[in-house]
Write a protein that holds these residues in place. Structure first.
Motif, PDB file in Angstrom:
ATOM      1  N   MET A   1      67.944 -36.937-107.880  1.00  0.00           N
ATOM      2  CA  MET A   1      68.522 -35.638-107.513  1.00  0.00           C
ATOM      3  C   MET A   1      69.777 -35.351-108.323  1.00  0.00           C
ATOM      4  SD  MET A   1      68.471 -32.858-106.109  1.00  0.00           S
ATOM      5  CE  MET A   1      66.883 -33.252-105.404  1.00  0.00           C
ATOM      6  N   SER A   2      70.556 -36.418-108.593  1.00  0.00           N
ATOM      7  CA  SER A   2      71.767 -36.226-109.381  1.00  0.00           C
ATOM      8  C   SER A   2      71.434 -35.794-110.795  1.00  0.00           C
ATOM      9  CB  SER A   2      72.594 -37.504-109.402  1.00  0.00           C
ATOM     10  OG  SER A   2      71.842 -38.573-109.973  1.00  0.00           O
ATOM     11  N   GLU A   3      70.272 -36.343-111.352  1.00  0.00           N
ATOM     12  CA  GLU A   3      69.839 -35.932-112.683  1.00  0.00           C
ATOM     13  C   GLU A   3      69.473 -34.446-112.703  1.00  0.00           C
ATOM     14  OE1 GLU A   3      66.696 -38.376-113.951  1.00  0.00           O
ATOM     15  OE2 GLU A   3      67.872 -40.233-113.983  1.00  0.00           O
ATOM     16  N   ALA A   4      68.835 -34.023-111.618  1.00  0.00           N
ATOM     17  CA  ALA A   4      68.465 -32.609-111.551  1.00  0.00           C
ATOM     18  C   ALA A   4      69.697 -31.726-111.576  1.00  0.00           C
ATOM     19  CB  ALA A   4      67.642 -32.349-110.294  1.00  0.00           C
ATOM     20  N   HIS A   5      70.707 -32.112-110.772  1.00  0.00           N
ATOM     21  CA  HIS A   5      71.938 -31.317-110.749  1.00  0.00           C
ATOM     22  C   HIS A   5      72.630 -31.348-112.104  1.00  0.00           C
ATOM     23  CE1 HIS A   5      72.355 -29.993-106.607  1.00  0.00           C
ATOM     24  NE2 HIS A   5      71.805 -31.155-106.236  1.00  0.00           N
ATOM     25  N   THR A   6      72.618 -32.514-112.747  1.00  0.00           N
ATOM     26  CA  THR A   6      73.264 -32.629-114.054  1.00  0.00           C
ATOM     27  C   THR A   6      72.566 -31.759-115.088  1.00  0.00           C
ATOM     28  OG1 THR A   6      73.924 -34.883-113.574  1.00  0.00           O
ATOM     29  CG2 THR A   6      73.942 -34.225-115.881  1.00  0.00           C
ATOM     30  N   ALA A   7      71.209 -31.810-115.038  1.00  0.00           N
ATOM     31  CA  ALA A   7      70.447 -30.984-115.979  1.00  0.00           C
ATOM     32  C   ALA A   7      70.708 -29.512-115.746  1.00  0.00           C
ATOM     33  CB  ALA A   7      68.964 -31.297-115.844  1.00  0.00           C
ATOM     34  N   ALA A   8      70.723 -29.120-114.456  1.00  0.00           N
ATOM     35  CA  ALA A   8      70.973 -27.713-114.143  1.00  0.00           C
ATOM     36  C   ALA A   8      72.352 -27.299-114.606  1.00  0.00           C
ATOM     37  CB  ALA A   8      70.808 -27.488-112.641  1.00  0.00           C
ATOM     38  N   GLY A   9      73.305 -28.192-114.488  1.00  0.00           N
ATOM     39  CA  GLY A   9      74.662 -27.863-114.875  1.00  0.00           C
ATOM     40  C   GLY A   9      74.832 -27.642-116.365  1.00  0.00           C
ATOM     41  N   ARG A  10      73.962 -28.280-117.188  1.00  0.00           N
ATOM     42  CA  ARG A  10      74.070 -28.114-118.629  1.00  0.00           C
ATOM     43  C   ARG A  10      73.471 -26.797-119.106  1.00  0.00           C
ATOM     44  NH1 ARG A  10      72.057 -33.547-118.925  1.00  0.00           N
ATOM     45  NH2 ARG A  10      70.069 -32.711-119.706  1.00  0.00           N
ATOM     46  N   TRP A  11      72.628 -26.184-118.305  1.00  0.00           N
ATOM     47  CA  TRP A  11      71.905 -24.993-118.723  1.00  0.00           C
ATOM     48  C   TRP A  11      72.660 -23.723-118.351  1.00  0.00           C
ATOM     49  CZ3 TRP A  11      66.214 -26.132-116.861  1.00  0.00           C
ATOM     50  CH2 TRP A  11      65.723 -27.229-117.577  1.00  0.00           C
ATOM     51  N   SER A  12      72.483 -22.717-119.182  1.00  0.00           N
ATOM     52  CA  SER A  12      72.941 -21.390-118.775  1.00  0.00           C
ATOM     53  C   SER A  12      71.903 -20.809-117.823  1.00  0.00           C
ATOM     54  CB  SER A  12      73.093 -20.490-120.009  1.00  0.00           C
ATOM     55  OG  SER A  12      71.851 -20.356-120.674  1.00  0.00           O
ATOM     56  N   VAL A  23      59.741 -20.015-102.115  1.00  0.00           N
ATOM     57  CA  VAL A  23      58.910 -21.084-102.651  1.00  0.00           C
ATOM     58  C   VAL A  23      58.119 -21.688-101.498  1.00  0.00           C
ATOM     59  CG1 VAL A  23      58.873 -23.305-103.859  1.00  0.00           C
ATOM     60  CG2 VAL A  23      60.587 -21.563-104.470  1.00  0.00           C
ATOM     61  N   VAL A  24      56.793 -21.615-101.577  1.00  0.00           N
ATOM     62  CA  VAL A  24      55.926 -22.125-100.520  1.00  0.00           C
ATOM     63  C   VAL A  24      55.138 -23.307-101.089  1.00  0.00           C
ATOM     64  CG1 VAL A  24      54.183 -21.555 -98.801  1.00  0.00           C
ATOM     65  CG2 VAL A  24      55.722 -19.765 -99.650  1.00  0.00           C
ATOM     66  N   ASP A  25      55.468 -24.515-100.641  1.00  0.00           N
ATOM     67  CA  ASP A  25      54.817 -25.724-101.158  1.00  0.00           C
ATOM     68  C   ASP A  25      55.005 -26.847-100.152  1.00  0.00           C
ATOM     69  OD1 ASP A  25      54.219 -28.145-102.822  1.00  0.00           O
ATOM     70  OD2 ASP A  25      54.145 -26.637-104.429  1.00  0.00           O
ATOM     71  N   ASP A  26      53.956 -27.661 -99.961  1.00  0.00           N
ATOM     72  CA  ASP A  26      54.062 -28.755 -99.007  1.00  0.00           C
ATOM     73  C   ASP A  26      54.728 -29.993 -99.599  1.00  0.00           C
ATOM     74  OD1 ASP A  26      51.945 -29.212-100.705  1.00  0.00           O
ATOM     75  OD2 ASP A  26      50.733 -30.254 -99.189  1.00  0.00           O
ATOM     76  N   ASP A  27      55.092 -29.941-100.880  1.00  0.00           N
ATOM     77  CA  ASP A  27      55.781 -31.058-101.534  1.00  0.00           C
ATOM     78  C   ASP A  27      57.291 -30.867-101.396  1.00  0.00           C
ATOM     79  OD1 ASP A  27      56.900 -32.936-103.187  1.00  0.00           O
ATOM     80  OD2 ASP A  27      55.585 -32.544-104.900  1.00  0.00           O
ATOM     81  N   PRO A  28      57.978 -31.696-100.599  1.00  0.00           N
ATOM     82  CA  PRO A  28      59.421 -31.507-100.386  1.00  0.00           C
ATOM     83  C   PRO A  28      60.235 -31.691-101.662  1.00  0.00           C
ATOM     84  CG  PRO A  28      58.690 -33.589 -99.435  1.00  0.00           C
ATOM     85  CD  PRO A  28      57.458 -32.857 -99.837  1.00  0.00           C
ATOM     86  N   ILE A  29      59.762 -32.557-102.560  1.00  0.00           N
ATOM     87  CA  ILE A  29      60.498 -32.776-103.806  1.00  0.00           C
ATOM     88  C   ILE A  29      60.450 -31.523-104.675  1.00  0.00           C
ATOM     89  CG2 ILE A  29      60.586 -34.133-105.938  1.00  0.00           C
ATOM     90  CD1 ILE A  29      59.524 -36.493-104.353  1.00  0.00           C
ATOM     91  N   LEU A  30      59.268 -30.901-104.775  1.00  0.00           N
ATOM     92  CA  LEU A  30      59.174 -29.671-105.556  1.00  0.00           C
ATOM     93  C   LEU A  30      60.042 -28.573-104.953  1.00  0.00           C
ATOM     94  CD1 LEU A  30      56.203 -28.170-107.364  1.00  0.00           C
ATOM     95  CD2 LEU A  30      57.451 -26.702-105.791  1.00  0.00           C
ATOM     96  N   ARG A  31      60.063 -28.475-103.646  1.00  0.00           N
ATOM     97  CA  ARG A  31      60.907 -27.449-103.011  1.00  0.00           C
ATOM     98  C   ARG A  31      62.381 -27.689-103.343  1.00  0.00           C
ATOM     99  NH1 ARG A  31      57.753 -28.720 -98.438  1.00  0.00           N
ATOM    100  NH2 ARG A  31      59.605 -29.485 -97.304  1.00  0.00           N
ATOM    101  N   GLU A  32      62.788 -28.953-103.319  1.00  0.00           N
ATOM    102  CA  GLU A  32      64.182 -29.276-103.624  1.00  0.00           C
ATOM    103  C   GLU A  32      64.501 -28.980-105.083  1.00  0.00           C
ATOM    104  OE1 GLU A  32      68.045 -30.438-102.784  1.00  0.00           O
ATOM    105  OE2 GLU A  32      66.363 -30.070-101.436  1.00  0.00           O
ATOM    106  N   THR A  44      68.946 -16.049-104.357  1.00  0.00           N
ATOM    107  CA  THR A  44      68.768 -16.730-103.072  1.00  0.00           C
ATOM    108  C   THR A  44      67.366 -17.325-103.049  1.00  0.00           C
ATOM    109  OG1 THR A  44      70.228 -15.187-101.940  1.00  0.00           O
ATOM    110  CG2 THR A  44      68.708 -16.468-100.558  1.00  0.00           C
ATOM    111  N   ILE A  45      67.281 -18.630-102.764  1.00  0.00           N
ATOM    112  CA  ILE A  45      65.988 -19.306-102.750  1.00  0.00           C
ATOM    113  C   ILE A  45      65.720 -19.846-101.354  1.00  0.00           C
ATOM    114  CG2 ILE A  45      64.594 -21.170-103.728  1.00  0.00           C
ATOM    115  CD1 ILE A  45      66.355 -20.977-106.225  1.00  0.00           C
ATOM    116  N   ASP A  46      64.628 -19.369-100.759  1.00  0.00           N
ATOM    117  CA  ASP A  46      64.165 -19.883 -99.472  1.00  0.00           C
ATOM    118  C   ASP A  46      62.888 -20.679 -99.703  1.00  0.00           C
ATOM    119  OD1 ASP A  46      66.237 -18.592 -98.156  1.00  0.00           O
ATOM    120  OD2 ASP A  46      65.063 -16.782 -97.814  1.00  0.00           O
ATOM    121  N   THR A  47      62.637 -21.626 -98.821  1.00  0.00           N
ATOM    122  CA  THR A  47      61.445 -22.455 -98.971  1.00  0.00           C
ATOM    123  C   THR A  47      60.652 -22.494 -97.673  1.00  0.00           C
ATOM    124  OG1 THR A  47      62.605 -24.490 -98.338  1.00  0.00           O
ATOM    125  CG2 THR A  47      62.610 -23.907-100.685  1.00  0.00           C
ATOM    126  N   ALA A  48      59.362 -22.806 -97.828  1.00  0.00           N
ATOM    127  CA  ALA A  48      58.471 -22.982 -96.676  1.00  0.00           C
ATOM    128  C   ALA A  48      57.535 -24.144 -96.983  1.00  0.00           C
ATOM    129  CB  ALA A  48      57.673 -21.711 -96.420  1.00  0.00           C
TER     130      ALA A  48
END
Length: 391
Positions: A1-12, A23-32, A44-48
Motif C-alpha cells: 500500500m505504501s508503494e501505491a501511495h508513493t507511486a501516486a505521489g510521483r504522478w501528476s 468503483v464496483v468490484d468484489d476485490d478489496p485490493i482493487l477497490r483500494e 470523489t471515489i466511492d466503492t461497492a
C-alpha cells in the motif's frame, strides 16, 4: 500500500476536473488501489463490494462514471449494467467494465448490454485514468450533441406550428378588417352614413382587437420566455384583479353565468398586468374550451398560499392532454375546421406568469365533473388583508 501511495505521489493528476466515480468490484485490493491511483483534488471515489451494493449507491447518489467488474456475487456486472441502462435516471451514465476476462464473447456482451468501454486486469492505472477522462468527456459531448439535436427538432416543430397557427388565426381577422373596410370604402350598401356601416365598423374593430390580442400574447410569451420582461410589482386587491379579468372575458365572449367567489380583503404583491392576463386566459379557456365557466374562486389555502381557481363544465382532461395543453402553440385540433381559435398560448403563458411570481399552475382533471385550473402563489405574496390594515 505504501508503494501505491508513493507511486501516486510521483504522478501528476490526470483527472483534472470535478468527478464523482463509483468503483464496483468484489476485490478489496482493487477497490483500494482505485481510491489511490484515481485520486485527485476534485475527484470523489466511492466503492461497492458487489452489484447489489453498487446499485444501492447509484440509486442514492449522482455519479459521473462507474467502473464495474463483471464477475461479482449477488448481482454480476452484466446484470448491474442492464439495470443502469433500463433506468431513466441513469441511462446516460458512462460505464467502463473492468474485468480479468478478455475473451471476445465477454467483450461483445459488455458492449451489447451498454458499456461505454472495456478494460482488463491487471489494471494499468495510469492508462485507466486517461481512459476515464476520455470516456467522461465523450459521454458529455454526446449528451450535449443529443440535447442540441432535440432542441433543433423542437425549434423546427414549434416554428412549423407557429406558422400554421398564424396563417389561420391572423388570416381570419385580417380578412374581416380588409373586407368590411372595402365595403365602407366602396359604399357597397349606400352612402357612408347609412346605419349599416356602424355594424361594419364594429366588425372591423372586433377583428382588430382579436388580431391585437393574438399578437400581444405572442410577444408577451416571447418576452417572458427570454426573461426580457421584469416583474412590475406593487400591492393590489386580488379580488379586483380577478373581477377585471372576468369582465374582459365577458366583454369578449358574453355573460359567463359562473359563480365568482373572492375571499374579501386579500392583497397581493404582484405584477397586476401579468396576473390579470393570466387569469383572463384561465377564465377564457374555461369559457371556450372547457364547456363553459362554472366558478372562479380566490382564497388562501391551509399553508397560507394564495389560490386562484377556475373550474369549467367540461369532462376534464387526461394526463396526456394536460401535458399537451401546457406546451406552447398546442391546439386540440390543428385543422382549419377547429371550433375554437387562438395560438395555444393561454395555459403556457399563465404557467409562466405563476412561475415568475414564485408559484405554480396546477391542472386537475375533475374526474368527469369539470376541470380545475389553479394559479397558486406563495404566502409571501400575501401582504395583508384590507380589514386588518384598517384596524
Amino acid at each position: 500500500m505504501s508503494e501505491a501511495h508513493t507511486a501516486a505521489g510521483r504522478w501528476s493528476f490526470v483527472l483534472d476536473e470535478p468527478l464523482r466515480v463509483l468503483v464496483v468490484d468484489d476485490d478489496p485490493i482493487l477497490r483500494e488501489f482505485a481510491c489511490v491511483y484515481l485520486s485527485a483534488p476534485h475527484v470523489t471515489i466511492d466503492t461497492a463490494a458487489d452489484g447489489e451494493e453498487g446499485w444501492a449507491r447509484l440509486a442514492a447518489g449522482a455519479y459521473d462514471i462507474a467502473l464495474i467488474d463483471i464477475e461479482m456475487p449477488r448481482l454480476d456486472g452484466y446484470e448491474l449494467l442492464a439495470r443502469i441502462r433500463s433506468d431513466a435516471r441513469l441511462g446516460d451514465l458512462p460505464v467502463i467494465m473492468v474485468t480479468g476476462r478478455e475473451d471476445a464473447v465477454s467483450i461483445d456482451r459488455a458492449f451489447d448490454v451498454g458499456a461505454n468501454s472495456f478494460t482488463v486486469k491487471p489494471v494499468n492505472w495510469r492508462q485507466l485514468s486517461h481512459h476515464v477522462r476520455y470516456v467522461v468527456r465523450a459521454a458529455r459531448h454526446e449528451r450535449e450533441a443529443r440535447h442540441a439535436r432535440d432542441e433543433a427538432v423542437n425549434v423546427s416543430r414549434m416554428k412549423s406550428e407557429i406558422l400554421t397557427l398564424m396563417r389561420h388565426e391572423f388570416r381570419t381577422p385580417l380578412n374581416a378588417i380588409i373586407g368590411f373596410s372595402n365595403m365602407i370604402e366602396t359604399q357597397a350598401i349606400g352612402p357612408v352614413g347609412t346605419s349599416g356601416y356602424v355594424e361594419h365598423a364594429r366588425f372591423v374593430r372586433t377583428a382588430g382587437e382579436g388580431l391585437l390580442g393574438l399578437f400581444s400574447d405572442l410577444m408577451l410569451y416571447a418576452a417572458l420566455s427570454s426573461q426580457e420582461r421584469d416583474l412590475r410589482e406593487d400591492d393590489y386587491a386580488l379580488g379586483t384583479i380577478t373581477r377585471r379579468a372576468v369582465a374582459e372575458v365577458e366583454k369578449k365572449h358574453g355573460p359567463l353565468h359562473g359563480l365568482c367567489d373572492c375571499e374579501a380583503g386579500l392583497q397581493v404583491i404582484a405584477d397586476r398586468d401579468l396576473l390579470e392576463r393570466a387569469i383572463f386566459h384561465l377564465v377564457s379557456n374555461a369559457a371556450v374550451h372547457g364547456g363553459g365557466l362554472a366558478a372562479v374562486s380566490v382564497a388562501t389555502s391551509a399553508d397560507g398560499s394564495l389560490v386562484i381557481a377556475v373550474r369549467d363544465r367540461g369532462p376534464g382532461l387526461t394526463d396526456e392532454q394536460v401535458a399537451a395543453c401546457l406546451e406552447p402553440f398546442h391546439q386540440q385540433s390543428a385543422g382549419l375546421a377547429r371550433q375554437a381559435g387562438g395560438l395555444g398560448l393561454g395555459l403556457p403563458l399563465a404557467k409562466r406568469v405563476a412561475e415568475l411570481h414564485g408559484g405554480s399552475l396546477v391542472i386537475e382533471s375533475g374526474g368527469g365533473a369539470g376541470g380545475l385550473v389553479s394559479i397558486r402563489l406563495p404566502a409571501s405574496r400575501l401582504l395583508r388583508r384590507a380589514a386588518e390594515a384598517a384596524a
